[in-house]
Design an enzyme around this catalytic site. Sequence first.
Site, mmCIF file in Angstrom:
data_model
loop_
_atom_site.group_PDB
_atom_site.id
_atom_site.type_symbol
_atom_site.label_atom_id
_atom_site.label_comp_id
_atom_site.label_asym_id
_atom_site.label_seq_id
_atom_site.Cartn_x
_atom_site.Cartn_y
_atom_site.Cartn_z
ATOM 1 N N CYS A 133 -11.974 -2.928 16.501
ATOM 2 C CA CYS A 133 -10.258 -3.164 17.219
ATOM 3 C C CYS A 133 -11.004 -3.008 19.144
ATOM 4 O O CYS A 133 -11.295 -2.528 19.699
ATOM 5 C CB CYS A 133 -10.509 -1.600 17.246
ATOM 6 S SG CYS A 133 -8.407 -1.814 18.339
ATOM 7 N N CYS A 136 -8.321 -1.274 21.165
ATOM 8 C CA CYS A 136 -9.363 0.524 21.871
ATOM 9 C C CYS A 136 -10.835 0.083 21.946
ATOM 10 O O CYS A 136 -10.922 1.724 23.462
ATOM 11 C CB CYS A 136 -10.167 1.011 21.000
ATOM 12 S SG CYS A 136 -8.298 0.564 19.139
ATOM 13 N N ASP A 137 -11.914 -0.219 21.655
ATOM 14 C CA ASP A 137 -13.115 -0.291 22.943
ATOM 15 C C ASP A 137 -14.008 -1.814 23.394
ATOM 16 O O ASP A 137 -14.799 -1.360 23.730
ATOM 17 C CB ASP A 137 -13.991 -0.508 21.083
ATOM 18 C CG ASP A 137 -13.641 0.293 20.836
ATOM 19 O OD1 ASP A 137 -13.521 1.798 20.173
ATOM 20 O OD2 ASP A 137 -13.733 0.475 19.252
#
Length: 306
Positions: A133, A136-137
Amino acid sequence: MDRKELVIIGGGPAGLTAGIYAARASMDTVLLERGVPGGLVIGTNLIENYPGFSEGISGPDLMIQMEKQAARFGCQILSANVEKIETNDKEFYLKTDYGEIITGVIILASGVQPQMLGIKGEKELVGRGVSYCATCDGAFFRGKRVAVVGGGDAAVEEAIFLTRFAEKVFVIHRREELRATKILQQRAFQNQKIEFIWHGVADEILGKNLVEAIRVRDVRDSSKTLLNVDGVFIYVGSTPNSLLLKDLVIIDEKGYIITDENMQTSQKGIFAAGDVRQKLLRQVVTAVADGAIAAVAAEKYFSELK
Ligand code: NAP
């Protein structure tokens, strides 16, 4: 044991849309979601091809609105994991970590999950540089070097997104031609920070505590190259979350549920919608359409039962 007229399993676009339609049709509906409502779309930074948003909309923003809309019409949304479904051919018994639920109609909208590569170092370094992801990261990789594995829409879109943070993004693809849509390809080819590694497959991810490198094998001559990177983002497709129904309905060789055009599965009373079913195009726009059709078909089936 709770009794419900309709149980929807999965809170992504298909499940939430089914919830909106079923609740508006006054069905006593519960939607069970084992994680956070919104599904995989939550990990999408910008959705550009969902009609109605000319400048695009972020995945989380879109999904928050869908959740609110389903709740507004009275769809109950519960955080629960369905462990087992049993049937006597008339009704279904769902064993969940929230308790047991009995119903005559189910819509399975459990989506897909990212496919793992299954190579050495992948599992060990998840959360330590290996990610599925970018939204997200990605921000953890400011000024760093990352690799993206895959050549589909997800890989190319997220590679472009990662250039906001990373100094260099390698896209490792096993062929010389991308699967991604042309507009994404053009953007990626024009991006100075992206370098394509064609005919490459990832053999191993290396690192003690954090990702340090990825070993890439050229499929043409089996030569190997070690690329020093701090992160590896894997986008090599997905697998359907259909295990729950594998003994109840017909699935294809990849695990996708087979339905007719009304989302009816091979088992009366069970409908499937969204990415989990066998279909040509897996996008938010097709998931919401599936959800709407499944809810209308479920309501019709329920009325006939009565
Ligand atoms: P996908 O379209 O199935 O692409 C998977 C990619 O990974 C392909 O390029 C494939 O290579 C490669 N691959 C598969 N297994 C591999 C392996 N073991 N090793 C190395 N490479 C491997 O999956 P996706 O990109 O996740 O997209 C899934 C669905 O979501 C698609 O329908 C897509 O259109 C949709 N989606 C759309 C958008 C958008 O519209 N903006 C964004 C994200 C996703 P080959 O090409 O050689 O098979």
